[in-house]
Design an enzyme around this catalytic site. Sequence first.
Site, PDB file in Angstrom:
ATOM      1  N   HIS A 150      40.322  -2.025  27.366  1.00 60.11           N
ATOM      2  CA  HIS A 150      40.276  -2.974  28.723  1.00 60.11           C
ATOM      3  C   HIS A 150      41.423  -3.905  28.512  1.00 60.11           C
ATOM      4  O   HIS A 150      42.093  -3.758  27.666  1.00 60.11           O
ATOM      5  CB  HIS A 150      39.009  -3.600  28.816  1.00 60.11           C
ATOM      6  CG  HIS A 150      38.737  -4.739  27.777  1.00 60.11           C
ATOM      7  ND1 HIS A 150      38.316  -6.056  28.027  1.00 60.11           N
ATOM      8  CD2 HIS A 150      38.584  -4.462  26.333  1.00 60.11           C
ATOM      9  CE1 HIS A 150      37.976  -6.814  27.010  1.00 60.11           C
ATOM     10  NE2 HIS A 150      38.322  -5.785  25.939  1.00 60.11           N
TER      11      HIS A 150
ATOM     12  N   HIS B 285      34.624  -6.608  35.976  1.00 57.58           N
ATOM     13  CA  HIS B 285      35.600  -5.831  34.912  1.00 57.58           C
ATOM     14  C   HIS B 285      34.866  -4.448  34.401  1.00 57.58           C
ATOM     15  O   HIS B 285      33.766  -4.457  34.528  1.00 57.58           O
ATOM     16  CB  HIS B 285      35.308  -7.171  33.765  1.00 57.58           C
ATOM     17  CG  HIS B 285      36.303  -6.897  32.731  1.00 57.58           C
ATOM     18  ND1 HIS B 285      37.672  -7.096  32.801  1.00 57.58           N
ATOM     19  CD2 HIS B 285      36.091  -6.416  31.277  1.00 57.58           C
ATOM     20  CE1 HIS B 285      38.236  -6.791  31.559  1.00 57.58           C
ATOM     21  NE2 HIS B 285      37.216  -6.453  30.754  1.00 57.58           N
TER      22      HIS B 285
ATOM     23  N   CYS C 196      42.208  -4.631  34.251  1.00 54.75           N
ATOM     24  CA  CYS C 196      41.324  -3.491  33.632  1.00 54.75           C
ATOM     25  C   CYS C 196      40.900  -2.206  34.513  1.00 54.75           C
ATOM     26  O   CYS C 196      41.020  -1.288  34.028  1.00 54.75           O
ATOM     27  CB  CYS C 196      39.784  -4.243  33.574  1.00 54.75           C
ATOM     28  SG  CYS C 196      39.089  -4.950  34.881  1.00 54.75           S
TER      29      CYS C 196
END
Length: 180
Positions: free
Chosen positions: A152, A136, A83
């Site tokens: 992502h 993330h 990510c």
Amino acid sequence: MYKKTFIVFLTILLSGCFAKKKTTYSKNRTITVASSEEAVKIEKKREPKTDENPIAEEVIESALKFTGVRYRFGGTTKKGMDCSGLVYVALKENDIPFPRISHQMANEGKKVRVSEVQKGDLLFFKTHKRGKNINHVGLIVEVDGDEIKFIHSTTSRGVIVSSLREGYWNSAFVKATRIL
């Protein structure tokens, strides 16, 4: 005979318990995107932006080129990408220096409310139940009323576009920042 049957049954029962995918939900999350009437009212008050940010559009275009690339921890190429690698490469291709790791990225830019996000803003998440750090990141590619779509890289599906309305991402959401 009964002993063998019992052992087989027990093995199947136990393996089923371990194979089940765990879903994590935070007990103290109050952030919502679509279900709150207040959030919808805020979105309706927001006037549509007529002037798009050309730099944000370029960064988004760079990121979208990686759609479908499989996940690879630490990856930054079409062979595999994580990510933060996706965001890092999309920014680097547009000559924007930025940290490489998601929790370091979260310290950059200006924090913005979910109701004020724009294309090119970053969304940060905590996806580990016991984790204390942001782990993330996603790049917003579209804001359509109360729906926020972001690109992502996930461990299960690689580089994809998701919606913040999805329960998992909504519950893991921590903050949004503007860097462009």
